[in-house]
Design an enzyme around this catalytic site. Structure first.
Site, PDB file in Angstrom:
ATOM      1  N   LEU A 150       0.839  -1.201   0.000  1.00 46.13           N
ATOM      2  CA  LEU A 150       0.000   0.000   0.000  1.00 46.13           C
ATOM      3  C   LEU A 150       0.874   1.250   0.000  1.00 46.13           C
ATOM      4  O   LEU A 150       0.833   2.069   0.915  1.00 46.13           O
ATOM      5  CB  LEU A 150      -0.946   0.000   1.201  1.00 46.13           C
ATOM      6  CG  LEU A 150      -2.129   0.974   1.102  1.00 46.13           C
ATOM      7  CD1 LEU A 150      -3.110   0.517   0.035  1.00 46.13           C
ATOM      8  CD2 LEU A 150      -2.840   1.087   2.455  1.00 46.13           C
ATOM      9  N   ILE A 153       1.204   3.950  -5.367  1.00 40.46           N
ATOM     10  CA  ILE A 153       0.346   3.380  -6.401  1.00 40.46           C
ATOM     11  C   ILE A 153      -0.696   2.460  -5.790  1.00 40.46           C
ATOM     12  O   ILE A 153      -1.861   2.457  -6.210  1.00 40.46           O
ATOM     13  CB  ILE A 153       1.194   2.646  -7.456  1.00 40.46           C
ATOM     14  CG1 ILE A 153       2.174   3.613  -8.114  1.00 40.46           C
ATOM     15  CG2 ILE A 153       0.291   2.002  -8.510  1.00 40.46           C
ATOM     16  CD1 ILE A 153       3.193   2.946  -9.033  1.00 40.46           C
ATOM     17  N   ARG A 173       4.666  -2.939   4.507  1.00 41.92           N
ATOM     18  CA  ARG A 173       5.801  -3.082   5.424  1.00 41.92           C
ATOM     19  C   ARG A 173       5.751  -2.072   6.559  1.00 41.92           C
ATOM     20  O   ARG A 173       6.323  -2.305   7.624  1.00 41.92           O
ATOM     21  CB  ARG A 173       7.115  -2.916   4.657  1.00 41.92           C
ATOM     22  CG  ARG A 173       7.376  -4.037   3.661  1.00 41.92           C
ATOM     23  CD  ARG A 173       8.723  -3.865   2.994  1.00 41.92           C
ATOM     24  NE  ARG A 173       9.001  -4.930   2.061  1.00 41.92           N
ATOM     25  CZ  ARG A 173      10.144  -5.068   1.386  1.00 41.92           C
ATOM     26  NH1 ARG A 173      11.102  -4.165   1.550  1.00 41.92           N
ATOM     27  NH2 ARG A 173      10.323  -6.062   0.561  1.00 41.92           N
ATOM     28  N   ARG A 231       6.475  -6.167 -10.636  1.00 47.72           N
ATOM     29  CA  ARG A 231       7.564  -6.806 -11.362  1.00 47.72           C
ATOM     30  C   ARG A 231       7.250  -8.293 -11.492  1.00 47.72           C
ATOM     31  O   ARG A 231       6.689  -8.903 -10.581  1.00 47.72           O
ATOM     32  CB  ARG A 231       8.904  -6.630 -10.634  1.00 47.72           C
ATOM     33  CG  ARG A 231       9.485  -5.225 -10.732  1.00 47.72           C
ATOM     34  CD  ARG A 231      10.027  -4.961 -12.127  1.00 47.72           C
ATOM     35  NE  ARG A 231      10.765  -3.709 -12.215  1.00 47.72           N
ATOM     36  CZ  ARG A 231      10.245  -2.554 -12.601  1.00 47.72           C
ATOM     37  NH1 ARG A 231       8.955  -2.470 -12.910  1.00 47.72           N
ATOM     38  NH2 ARG A 231      10.999  -1.478 -12.688  1.00 47.72           N
ATOM     39  N   GLU A 260      10.715 -10.878 -19.254  1.00 42.97           N
ATOM     40  CA  GLU A 260      10.083 -10.114 -20.328  1.00 42.97           C
ATOM     41  C   GLU A 260      11.148  -9.368 -21.141  1.00 42.97           C
ATOM     42  O   GLU A 260      12.200  -9.004 -20.597  1.00 42.97           O
ATOM     43  CB  GLU A 260       9.067  -9.116 -19.754  1.00 42.97           C
ATOM     44  CG  GLU A 260       9.650  -8.085 -18.801  1.00 42.97           C
ATOM     45  CD  GLU A 260       8.593  -7.169 -18.203  1.00 42.97           C
ATOM     46  OE1 GLU A 260       8.766  -5.943 -18.367  1.00 42.97           O
ATOM     47  OE2 GLU A 260       7.628  -7.651 -17.587  1.00 42.97           O
ATOM     48  N   HIS A 278       3.653  -4.922 -20.481  1.00 41.48           N
ATOM     49  CA  HIS A 278       4.281  -3.927 -19.592  1.00 41.48           C
ATOM     50  C   HIS A 278       4.012  -2.504 -20.092  1.00 41.48           C
ATOM     51  O   HIS A 278       4.928  -1.731 -20.389  1.00 41.48           O
ATOM     52  CB  HIS A 278       5.779  -4.170 -19.470  1.00 41.48           C
ATOM     53  CG  HIS A 278       6.358  -3.586 -18.201  1.00 41.48           C
ATOM     54  ND1 HIS A 278       7.505  -4.061 -17.614  1.00 41.48           N
ATOM     55  CD2 HIS A 278       5.933  -2.567 -17.402  1.00 41.48           C
ATOM     56  CE1 HIS A 278       7.775  -3.361 -16.523  1.00 41.48           C
ATOM     57  NE2 HIS A 278       6.837  -2.440 -16.374  1.00 41.48           N
TER      58      HIS A 278
END
Length: 312
Positions: A150, A153, A173, A231, A260, A278
């Protein structure tokens, strides 16, 4: 301004703007070794737009380097500890892409639940007229959602989902101030067990490698959805592929993948996967803002000022 390298792929607009600052273009960090010693010694700043590792070995080829200005909020390709040890400032481009990434995450979630991809295929192929529409989809509004990470973004995603009458759960965290009714969980597995759908927006790098494990994927269950806009390294992709193929996970919407732009064909062909290449920040407006911020950070450090968005 001289002594700048622009490493990676840039739009013509950004490349021209960097060239106006005196930047020399290189395709990737591997090209550094091809520069002569005098050219490398003259470099003071790097504008970086790549996913290839930029570590201590690359930095040591540029003994006068003072700043690495990253194009993007994620900087896991850059060894920040190595940069700090060498007195090199690292910057990134946060905030300016928050809305685009959050918009895409929610858009992918709706598209997967409501069956946009099979619906579009039915119209384009003509099967709608001959066979009828695709099977009934699932309702998005009101589903219990989890935000794994959280941060800036993640909060934008959660705010959007609140407007869809979704109960919001999260793991972070660090403690967060949130609206009444949002539920914090002590770890990612507890979060996954409490929600229908999980949005992944933690940073990349070794600390989050494989964080979305087989256990977390199984906790979402056969009606659950995983959305990843962080990611590809964060998700155990093999476990995800097996869970989707075996129906132990309802669906996944992924904008990022391990390795990717190459994507595991076994994963890519699954019908309950919604894949995108992406494109989370890929709008004209946001990419322009990212490029401008990258250049401001680069110019600030080289002029002896503090950058706007330092990482270290």
């Amino acid at each position: 301004m001289t002594g700048i390298l622009a490493i990676g792929r840039y739009t013509d607009t950004d490349r021209d703007a960097l060239a106006a600052m005196g930047a020399r273009a290189l395709p990737d960090p591997g090209a550094l070794a091809g520069l002569d010693e005098a050219a490398r010694a003259a470099v003071r700043g790097v504008a970086y737009a790549g996913h290839a590792p930029f570590g201590g070995a690359e930095m040591d080829l540029l003994p006068g380097l003072r700043v690495i200005a990253n194009f993007g909020v994620g900087y896991d390709a850059i060894d920040v500890a190595a940069a700090s040890a060498r007195g090199i400032t690292v910057t990134n481009t946060p905030e300016v892409l928050n809305d685009d990434v959050a918009d895409l995450a929610v858009g992918m979630w709706i598209a997967l639940l409501r069956g946009f991809e099979p619906g579009i295929a039915a119209v384009r192929s003509g099967r709608w007229a001959t066979e009828g529409g695709p099977p009934l989809a699932r309702k998005a509004t009101g589903r219990t959602v989890g935000i794994l990470g959280l941060g800036r973004i993640g909060r934008e995603i959660a705010d959007r989902l609140s407007a869809f009458k979704c109960p919001v759960h999260y793991w972070s965290r660090h403690p967060k101030e949130t609206p009444p009714g949002w539920t914090a969980h002590p770890d990612p597995l507890a979060l996954a067990r409490a929600v229908d759908d999980l949005f992944v927006i933690v940073v990349g790098g070794p600390d989050t490698e494989g964080m979305v494990s087989a256990a977390i994927i199984d906790a979402l269950g056969p009606e659950g959805v995983l959305v990843n806009v962080s990611r590809g390294s964060v998700v155990d992709e093999g476990a995800l592929t097996r869970a989707l193929a075996e129906g132990r996970l309802g669906g996944a919407a992924l904008d990022v993948f391990r390795g990717e732009p190459s994507v595991d064909p076994e994963l890519a062909r699954l019908g309950n996967l919604l894949p995108l290449p992406h494109i989370d920040s890929a709008t004209v407006e946001t990419r322009a803002a990212m490029g401008a911020l990258q250049r401001r950070n680069l110019a600030a450090v080289l002029a002896g000022r503090s950058p706007e968005t330092p990482v270290n």
